[in-house]
Design a protein around this motif. Structure first.
Motif, PDB file in Angstrom:
ATOM      1  N   ASP A 152       0.809  -1.221   0.000  1.00  0.00           N
ATOM      2  CA  ASP A 152       0.000   0.000   0.000  1.00  0.00           C
ATOM      3  C   ASP A 152       0.843   1.272   0.000  1.00  0.00           C
ATOM      4  OD1 ASP A 152       1.023   0.032   2.548  1.00  0.00           O
ATOM      5  OD2 ASP A 152      -0.910  -0.226   3.566  1.00  0.00           O
ATOM      6  N   ARG A 153       2.164   1.123  -0.171  1.00  0.00           N
ATOM      7  CA  ARG A 153       3.069   2.279  -0.093  1.00  0.00           C
ATOM      8  C   ARG A 153       2.858   3.266  -1.231  1.00  0.00           C
ATOM      9  NH1 ARG A 153       6.065   4.300   3.540  1.00  0.00           N
ATOM     10  NH2 ARG A 153       8.142   4.143   2.647  1.00  0.00           N
ATOM     11  N   TYR A 154       2.448   2.785  -2.394  1.00  0.00           N
ATOM     12  CA  TYR A 154       2.416   3.631  -3.579  1.00  0.00           C
ATOM     13  C   TYR A 154       1.006   3.892  -4.104  1.00  0.00           C
ATOM     14  CZ  TYR A 154       7.373   2.589  -3.403  1.00  0.00           C
ATOM     15  OH  TYR A 154       8.675   2.473  -2.982  1.00  0.00           O
ATOM     16  N   LEU A 155       0.004   3.644  -3.286  1.00  0.00           N
ATOM     17  CA  LEU A 155      -1.377   3.844  -3.731  1.00  0.00           C
ATOM     18  C   LEU A 155      -1.661   5.305  -4.062  1.00  0.00           C
ATOM     19  CD1 LEU A 155      -3.302   1.520  -1.238  1.00  0.00           C
ATOM     20  CD2 LEU A 155      -2.755   1.080  -3.648  1.00  0.00           C
ATOM     21  N   ASN A 156      -0.984   6.212  -3.381  1.00  0.00           N
ATOM     22  CA  ASN A 156      -1.215   7.643  -3.586  1.00  0.00           C
ATOM     23  C   ASN A 156       0.019   8.358  -4.132  1.00  0.00           C
ATOM     24  OD1 ASN A 156      -3.929   7.599  -2.454  1.00  0.00           O
ATOM     25  ND2 ASN A 156      -2.917   7.259  -0.479  1.00  0.00           N
ATOM     26  N   GLY A 157       0.869   7.618  -4.854  1.00  0.00           N
ATOM     27  CA  GLY A 157       2.075   8.224  -5.391  1.00  0.00           C
ATOM     28  C   GLY A 157       3.316   7.693  -4.711  1.00  0.00           C
ATOM     29  N   PRO A 216       6.025   8.072  -1.850  1.00  0.00           N
ATOM     30  CA  PRO A 216       6.437   8.740  -0.607  1.00  0.00           C
ATOM     31  C   PRO A 216       7.933   9.036  -0.597  1.00  0.00           C
ATOM     32  CG  PRO A 216       5.168   6.723  -0.176  1.00  0.00           C
ATOM     33  CD  PRO A 216       5.540   6.713  -1.617  1.00  0.00           C
ATOM     34  N   GLU A 219       2.300   5.805 -14.387  1.00  0.00           N
ATOM     35  CA  GLU A 219       0.865   5.952 -14.130  1.00  0.00           C
ATOM     36  C   GLU A 219       0.124   4.655 -14.417  1.00  0.00           C
ATOM     37  OE1 GLU A 219      -1.051   8.256 -12.713  1.00  0.00           O
ATOM     38  OE2 GLU A 219       0.815   9.273 -12.178  1.00  0.00           O
ATOM     39  N   LEU A 260       0.775   2.389 -11.486  1.00  0.00           N
ATOM     40  CA  LEU A 260      -0.001   2.840 -10.328  1.00  0.00           C
ATOM     41  C   LEU A 260      -1.464   2.429 -10.456  1.00  0.00           C
ATOM     42  CD1 LEU A 260       1.481   6.405  -9.735  1.00  0.00           C
ATOM     43  CD2 LEU A 260       1.669   4.446  -8.199  1.00  0.00           C
ATOM     44  N   ARG A 312      -3.465  -0.032  -7.804  1.00  0.00           N
ATOM     45  CA  ARG A 312      -4.737   0.316  -7.161  1.00  0.00           C
ATOM     46  C   ARG A 312      -5.820  -0.720  -7.449  1.00  0.00           C
ATOM     47  NH1 ARG A 312      -3.306   6.032  -9.413  1.00  0.00           N
ATOM     48  NH2 ARG A 312      -2.126   6.907  -7.634  1.00  0.00           N
ATOM     49  N   ASN A 317      -5.031  -3.745  -5.424  1.00  0.00           N
ATOM     50  CA  ASN A 317      -5.347  -3.466  -4.026  1.00  0.00           C
ATOM     51  C   ASN A 317      -6.847  -3.626  -3.761  1.00  0.00           C
ATOM     52  OD1 ASN A 317      -4.425  -2.301  -1.339  1.00  0.00           O
ATOM     53  ND2 ASN A 317      -5.983  -0.808  -1.911  1.00  0.00           N
ATOM     54  N   ASP A 318      -7.669  -3.172  -4.696  1.00  0.00           N
ATOM     55  CA  ASP A 318      -9.122  -3.333  -4.546  1.00  0.00           C
ATOM     56  C   ASP A 318      -9.507  -4.811  -4.523  1.00  0.00           C
ATOM     57  OD1 ASP A 318      -9.457  -0.596  -4.507  1.00  0.00           O
ATOM     58  OD2 ASP A 318      -9.983  -0.432  -6.625  1.00  0.00           O
TER      59      ASP A 318
END
Length: 330
Positions: free
Chosen positions: A232-237, A239, A258, A261, A265, A268-269
């Motif tokens: 889940d480290r890269y779900l929002n870009g 860090p 992109e 990514l 996601r 992850n769902d």
């Protein structure tokens, strides 16, 4: 405080037969590539190793150059062994090391010559305070050294008692089959193969797994979480404190496109619908193939180790789930 291992440790994790051998390995093994070097907090690494053994992880994977600095992971692991795993506990552990990448300067500190492999293992044993390792790998093929010399060195290492079994890593399917045949002719079969394999790295499916199955060799994938991308480290870009965010990391920012990514996601769902984190699904997805003996994970904390071990709570996949994963990965 004296460490006393959990009495129920062998009830915590499944053990799988390693190819056609007498060895069983835990479904998840602990690698000391990161987080156990001289730049890391020793007591944190010590706590991770203790927790791993309490959870039934008997296999600890190292290499001569793990750190940083190179060699320091083996030194720290040797200290942990002396402090916590002395005496009879050594016989409950499977400890591996490797040689094949640059370890010291000059022409004898790299690749696959007999001189380098034998010297490197002697140094590894000294750093860890051991008489032998359970598994010793040729870490990568040497394009200039005859494969007969490299495999002959592995054979003589086993006959010397400095290793019980041998393994290969980073060899192509064709190179692996050639090496395995040489080892067979010498009377020292290859026990296990360690490839880079994950949902994002599928090359082993194009022949290598078939070779391993043909010759009865176990398989232990490394980087099963794609250097953290399958978490889940890269779900929002990206860090700033992630491997991709650090300029010295093995994972580069240009690898996280992109398109990737979006896949992360979507995966992850799907993991959430299975009641798993993305990391847990990525690990269990590898273990669905019975040719996979064990999956090699890293851990930066006891909490992360426990989270990864929870992947074993759900190893079953429906055909619809597998089809959905393939559709995402396309």
């Amino acid at each position: 405080m004296q460490y006393t291992p959990a009495t129920d440790r062998y009830e915590q994790i499944p053990y799988n037969r390693c190819g056609k051998s007498g060895i069983k390995l835990p479904a998840i093994s602990l690698g000391l590539w990161h987080n156990f070097g001289s730049v890391d907090v020793f007591e944190n690494g010590r706590a991770i190793v203790r927790r791993a053994f309490d959870k039934g992880i008997t296999h600890f994977d190292l290499a001569n150059n793990y750190g940083p600095t190179p060699g320091s992971a083996e030194e720290n692991f040797g200290t942990i062994l002396k402090k916590d795993f002395g005496g009879y506990l050594r016989d409950e552990l499977i400890i591996s090391s490797k040689a094949g990448y640059t370890m010291w300067p000059g022409p004898y500190g790299d690749w696959g010559s007999r001189k380098y492999l034998v010297s490197s293992l002697d140094q590894s044993l000294q750093r860890m305070g051991l008489d032998y390792v359970d598994i010793f790998y040729s870490h990568r093929p040497d394009p200039e050294t005859p494969i007969e010399e490299t495999m002959g060195a592995l054979d003589s290492i086993v006959r010397s008692g400095k290793a019980l079994y041998v393994g290969l890593s980073n060899y192509s399917a064709t190179e692996t089959e050639t090496a395995v045949k040489v080892l067979q002719s010498l009377g020292t079969p290859c026990l296990i193969y360690q490839p880079k394999y994950s949902m994002f790295e599928r090359w082993v499916e194009n022949g290598l797994l078939d070779v391993l199955e043909k010759y009865g060799i176990g398989c232990i994938p490394f980087s099963p979480l794609a250097q953290g991308m399958l978490t889940d480290r890269y779900l929002n870009g990206i860090p700033a404190d992630s491997r991709a965010g650090r300029t010295t990391g093995h994972l580069q920012t240009n690898e996280i496109t992109e398109d990737k990514l979006l896949k992360i996601r979507q995966l992850n769902d799907l993991a959430g619908k299975r009641g798993q984190s993305l990391a847990q699904m990525a690990l269990s997805w590898l273990l669905k193939d019975k040719r996979i003996t064990t999956v090699l994970i890293g851990a930066s904390s006891v909490q992360q180790l426990d989270n990864n071990l929870a992947s074993l709570d759900n190893l079953n996949y429906t055909s619809a789930e597998l089809d959905a994963i393939e559709a995402i990965l396309k």
